[in-house]
Write an enzyme that holds these catalytic residues in place. Sequence first.
Site, PDB file in Angstrom:
ATOM      1  N   ASN A  62       0.830  -1.201   0.000  1.00 17.98           N
ATOM      2  CA  ASN A  62       0.000   0.000   0.000  1.00 17.98           C
ATOM      3  C   ASN A  62       0.862   1.247   0.000  1.00 17.98           C
ATOM      4  O   ASN A  62       1.945   1.289   0.565  1.00 17.98           O
ATOM      5  CB  ASN A  62      -1.009   0.001   1.154  1.00 17.98           C
ATOM      6  CG  ASN A  62      -0.433  -0.131   2.535  1.00 17.98           C
ATOM      7  OD1 ASN A  62       0.477  -0.904   2.775  1.00 17.98           O
ATOM      8  ND2 ASN A  62      -0.987   0.609   3.479  1.00 17.98           N
ATOM      9  N   GLU A  64       0.252   5.150   0.723  1.00 16.81           N
ATOM     10  CA  GLU A  64      -0.644   6.196   1.217  1.00 16.81           C
ATOM     11  C   GLU A  64      -0.229   7.561   0.700  1.00 16.81           C
ATOM     12  O   GLU A  64       0.867   7.744   0.178  1.00 16.81           O
ATOM     13  CB  GLU A  64      -0.652   6.208   2.749  1.00 16.81           C
ATOM     14  CG  GLU A  64      -1.297   4.995   3.342  1.00 16.81           C
ATOM     15  CD  GLU A  64      -1.396   5.027   4.851  1.00 16.81           C
ATOM     16  OE1 GLU A  64      -2.089   4.150   5.386  1.00 16.81           O
ATOM     17  OE2 GLU A  64      -0.783   5.909   5.500  1.00 16.81           O
ATOM     18  N   CYS A  73      -4.092   0.747  -2.646  1.00 14.67           N
ATOM     19  CA  CYS A  73      -3.955  -0.466  -1.841  1.00 14.67           C
ATOM     20  C   CYS A  73      -2.931  -1.422  -2.446  1.00 14.67           C
ATOM     21  O   CYS A  73      -2.705  -1.432  -3.658  1.00 14.67           O
ATOM     22  CB  CYS A  73      -5.294  -1.178  -1.743  1.00 14.67           C
ATOM     23  SG  CYS A  73      -6.617  -0.207  -1.009  1.00 14.67           S
ATOM     24  N   GLU A  75      -3.107  -4.616  -2.933  1.00 13.31           N
ATOM     25  CA  GLU A  75      -3.659  -5.580  -3.875  1.00 13.31           C
ATOM     26  C   GLU A  75      -3.727  -5.005  -5.285  1.00 13.31           C
ATOM     27  O   GLU A  75      -3.339  -5.674  -6.253  1.00 13.31           O
ATOM     28  CB  GLU A  75      -5.072  -6.001  -3.433  1.00 13.31           C
ATOM     29  CG  GLU A  75      -5.104  -6.699  -2.094  1.00 13.31           C
ATOM     30  CD  GLU A  75      -5.296  -5.762  -0.901  1.00 13.31           C
ATOM     31  OE1 GLU A  75      -5.847  -6.231   0.111  1.00 13.31           O
ATOM     32  OE2 GLU A  75      -4.902  -4.582  -0.968  1.00 13.31           O
ATOM     33  N   CYS A 112     -10.350  -4.565   0.323  1.00 14.85           N
ATOM     34  CA  CYS A 112     -11.454  -3.603   0.327  1.00 14.85           C
ATOM     35  C   CYS A 112     -12.318  -3.836  -0.921  1.00 14.85           C
ATOM     36  O   CYS A 112     -11.970  -4.613  -1.815  1.00 14.85           O
ATOM     37  CB  CYS A 112     -10.915  -2.171   0.359  1.00 14.85           C
ATOM     38  SG  CYS A 112     -10.194  -1.618  -1.204  1.00 14.85           S
ATOM     39  N   CYS A 115     -10.587  -3.144  -4.289  1.00 10.22           N
ATOM     40  CA  CYS A 115      -9.636  -4.202  -4.646  1.00 10.22           C
ATOM     41  C   CYS A 115     -10.359  -5.469  -5.081  1.00 10.22           C
ATOM     42  O   CYS A 115      -9.944  -6.128  -6.032  1.00 10.22           O
ATOM     43  CB  CYS A 115      -8.699  -4.490  -3.470  1.00 10.22           C
ATOM     44  SG  CYS A 115      -7.515  -3.167  -3.182  1.00 10.22           S
TER      45      CYS A 115
END
Length: 160
Positions: A62, A64, A73, A75, A112, A115
């Site tokens: 990830n 940010e 993210c 993934e 999430c 993803c």
Amino acid sequence: MKKETLSLEFTVYDSEKELSSEDAALLSRARQAREDAYAPYSKFKVGAAVLMENGEIVVGNNQENASYPSGLCAERVAVFQAGAIYPGLAIQKIAIAAGSERNPLAKPAAPCGNCRQSIFEYENNQKKPIELLLMGASGEVYKCPSIQGLLPLAFGNEYL
């Protein structure tokens, strides 16, 4: 009126020691990727490792951003990178290792919604399931046979 039931099928392993050597190695790569995640705000680090049908492994973590919606993210970083490097090759498995400095003993975290939808796009296009291995900071590992189990009633290209 008709009622339908949706269910989730997954296997719970007490630890990664119960996994096959291939799955344990993929999860190890996801944990390594997690260590390099850029998560200065949430302190929630996630690493992902994608096993391609040719045996290559692509990792992501990830990333940010102070403007939260601009981050990405682990993934999606890994899956999009896999699609860019190996276009047209099927994804066999994705291992995801998540951990937080605030809650190091957390259970495995599932991807999430964004993803899940992104992984589903690849699974739907390749017409083969993508297996998921999910792990928290340590402990149990969840193994899901397909992203569709985590995204029932998925929206695919057949609707367009």
